[in-house]
Scaffold this active site. Structure first.
Site, PDB file in Angstrom:
ATOM      1  N   ASP A  11       0.870  -1.174   0.000  1.00  0.00           N
ATOM      2  CA  ASP A  11       0.000   0.000   0.000  1.00  0.00           C
ATOM      3  C   ASP A  11       0.910   1.228   0.000  1.00  0.00           C
ATOM      4  O   ASP A  11       2.126   1.114   0.208  1.00  0.00           O
ATOM      5  CB  ASP A  11      -0.880  -0.013   1.268  1.00  0.00           C
ATOM      6  CG  ASP A  11      -1.756   1.225   1.398  1.00  0.00           C
ATOM      7  OD1 ASP A  11      -2.350   1.646   0.391  1.00  0.00           O
ATOM      8  OD2 ASP A  11      -1.846   1.794   2.507  1.00  0.00           O
ATOM      9  N   SER A  12       0.309   2.394  -0.186  1.00  0.00           N
ATOM     10  CA  SER A  12       1.071   3.635  -0.081  1.00  0.00           C
ATOM     11  C   SER A  12       1.606   3.836   1.330  1.00  0.00           C
ATOM     12  O   SER A  12       2.478   4.676   1.537  1.00  0.00           O
ATOM     13  CB  SER A  12       0.164   4.815  -0.434  1.00  0.00           C
ATOM     14  OG  SER A  12      -0.904   4.870   0.501  1.00  0.00           O
ATOM     15  N   GLY A  44      -2.965   9.383  -3.116  1.00  0.00           N
ATOM     16  CA  GLY A  44      -4.228   9.991  -3.558  1.00  0.00           C
ATOM     17  C   GLY A  44      -4.068  11.333  -4.242  1.00  0.00           C
ATOM     18  O   GLY A  44      -4.923  11.753  -5.014  1.00  0.00           O
ATOM     19  N   CYS A  74      -4.507  -1.329  -1.942  1.00  0.00           N
ATOM     20  CA  CYS A  74      -4.640   0.113  -2.119  1.00  0.00           C
ATOM     21  C   CYS A  74      -5.551   0.376  -3.315  1.00  0.00           C
ATOM     22  O   CYS A  74      -5.244  -0.050  -4.434  1.00  0.00           O
ATOM     23  CB  CYS A  74      -3.255   0.713  -2.377  1.00  0.00           C
ATOM     24  SG  CYS A  74      -3.271   2.482  -2.678  1.00  0.00           S
ATOM     25  N   THR A  76      -6.189   3.295  -4.666  1.00  0.00           N
ATOM     26  CA  THR A  76      -5.605   4.307  -5.544  1.00  0.00           C
ATOM     27  C   THR A  76      -4.569   3.675  -6.472  1.00  0.00           C
ATOM     28  O   THR A  76      -4.524   3.972  -7.674  1.00  0.00           O
ATOM     29  CB  THR A  76      -4.942   5.420  -4.694  1.00  0.00           C
ATOM     30  OG1 THR A  76      -5.826   5.773  -3.631  1.00  0.00           O
ATOM     31  CG2 THR A  76      -4.628   6.633  -5.528  1.00  0.00           C
ATOM     32  N   GLU A 153      -1.675   7.927   8.981  1.00  0.00           N
ATOM     33  CA  GLU A 153      -0.251   7.551   8.943  1.00  0.00           C
ATOM     34  C   GLU A 153       0.465   8.031  10.209  1.00  0.00           C
ATOM     35  O   GLU A 153       1.356   7.360  10.716  1.00  0.00           O
ATOM     36  CB  GLU A 153       0.441   8.185   7.721  1.00  0.00           C
ATOM     37  CG  GLU A 153       0.145   7.503   6.406  1.00  0.00           C
ATOM     38  CD  GLU A 153       0.875   6.167   6.232  1.00  0.00           C
ATOM     39  OE1 GLU A 153       2.065   6.100   6.532  1.00  0.00           O
ATOM     40  OE2 GLU A 153       0.212   5.203   5.800  1.00  0.00           O
ATOM     41  N   CYS A 185     -10.884   3.461   0.706  1.00  0.00           N
ATOM     42  CA  CYS A 185      -9.427   3.601   0.880  1.00  0.00           C
ATOM     43  C   CYS A 185      -9.052   2.689   2.040  1.00  0.00           C
ATOM     44  O   CYS A 185      -9.748   2.661   3.064  1.00  0.00           O
ATOM     45  CB  CYS A 185      -9.090   5.061   1.198  1.00  0.00           C
ATOM     46  SG  CYS A 185      -7.398   5.306   1.799  1.00  0.00           S
ATOM     47  N   HIS A 187      -6.879   2.817   4.236  1.00  0.00           N
ATOM     48  CA  HIS A 187      -6.552   3.447   5.518  1.00  0.00           C
ATOM     49  C   HIS A 187      -7.804   3.614   6.394  1.00  0.00           C
ATOM     50  O   HIS A 187      -7.706   3.662   7.615  1.00  0.00           O
ATOM     51  CB  HIS A 187      -5.935   4.834   5.299  1.00  0.00           C
ATOM     52  CG  HIS A 187      -4.490   4.825   4.901  1.00  0.00           C
ATOM     53  ND1 HIS A 187      -4.066   4.440   3.651  1.00  0.00           N
ATOM     54  CD2 HIS A 187      -3.358   5.152   5.599  1.00  0.00           C
ATOM     55  CE1 HIS A 187      -2.738   4.549   3.588  1.00  0.00           C
ATOM     56  NE2 HIS A 187      -2.287   4.976   4.755  1.00  0.00           N
TER      57      HIS A 187
END
Ligand code: DGL
Length: 262
Positions: A11-12, A44, A74, A76, A153, A185, A187
């Protein structure tokens, strides 16, 4: 590639840990590798070209570690790079993810569905196609959430700033009559407890982590790649501050683990 090789997940940032949980729950025998691209978060707000470059680099890293399959944890990254990765690695089983428009359209009673996701996901051609395919009978209101991923994050899952930001994103959706909210998303499942304090009980929250784990199971099975025997402990890398990730792992993954630099 042997069936006991690990599954690579990325993931990011740390959001994909919400998907990693579901994979571990559904497939406890699989050994897992996880990359958080936290040095480049948020995806994003980045261009599709930039995200595609990052995704190729991370995929190469996971392949070098012996990954037998890849999960893009993810939304995105899937929208920006899923097709290119499939083209580039035709023999690698790849599972991507997308906002749960189909189940939400089936679940809504008010006929109004809200989508919380990144700007990149909501702007993508893949998302437009998803709406065309599954949302013709419902009204879908999209809400990009800039700033939210950065707060998650940073480990702020329920502070005043995160609450105020989220409230600002959710209130217009509720005003429009949404009774189903898509967490588009990876997250966002980590702020579900906070979100539940901001919406009436009648509102359903839908995310796709469990569906992704099921899809991974199907795809591994069809390639005769389901692991046999016991799994090894998950391994972690971060392109950001590995110490910061190491500190959030007990809370977000449920175990302590070393984090290596990507
Ligand atoms: N977790 C990612 C997703 O599912 C994106 C977060 C970001 O903007 O980096 O879309």
């Amino acid at each position: 590639m042997g069936s006991n090789a690990p599954v690579g997940v990325f993931d990011s940032g740390i959001g994909g840990l919400s998907v990693l949980h579901e994979i571990r729950r559904a497939l406890p025998g699989e050994s897992l590798l996880y990359v958080a691209d936290s040095g480049h978060v948020p995806y994003g707000e980045k261009s599709p070209e930039y995200i595609r470059e990052r995704c190729v680099l991370i995929t190469e890293h996971l392949l070098a570690q012996g990954a037998k399959a890849l999960v893009l944890a993810c939304n995105t990254a899937t929208a920006a790079a899923g097709a290119e990765l499939r083209e580039r690695y035709p023999n690698l089983p790849i599972v991507g993810m997308e906002p749960a428009v189909k189940p939400a359209a089936a679940a809504t009673r008010s006929g109004v569905v809200g989508v919380l996701a990144t700007t990149g996901t909501l702007k993508s051609a893949k998302f437009a196609a998803l709406l065309d395919r599954f949302a013709s009978d419902v009204r879908v209101i999209t809400q990009p959430c800039p700033g939210l991923v950065e707060r998650i994050e940073a480990g702020d899952l329920d502070g005043e700033g995160t609450r105020a930001l989220l409230q600002g994103y959710v209130a217009p959706l509720l005003d429009e009559g949404c009774d189903t909210l898509i967490l588009g998303c990876t997250h966002y499942p980590f702020i579900k407890p906070l979100l539940l304090t901001l919406v009436p009980e009648s509102v359903s929250l839908i995310d796709t982590g469990a569906a992704v784990a099921k899809q991974l199971q199907r795809i591994l099975n069809s390639h005769c790649l389901l692991a046999e025997g016991a799994s090894r402990p998950a391994e972690f890398w971060s392109s950001g501050d590995p110490e910061q990730m190491r500190q959030v792992l007990p809370r977000l993954w449920g175990e302590t683990a070393a984090v290596r630099v990507l």
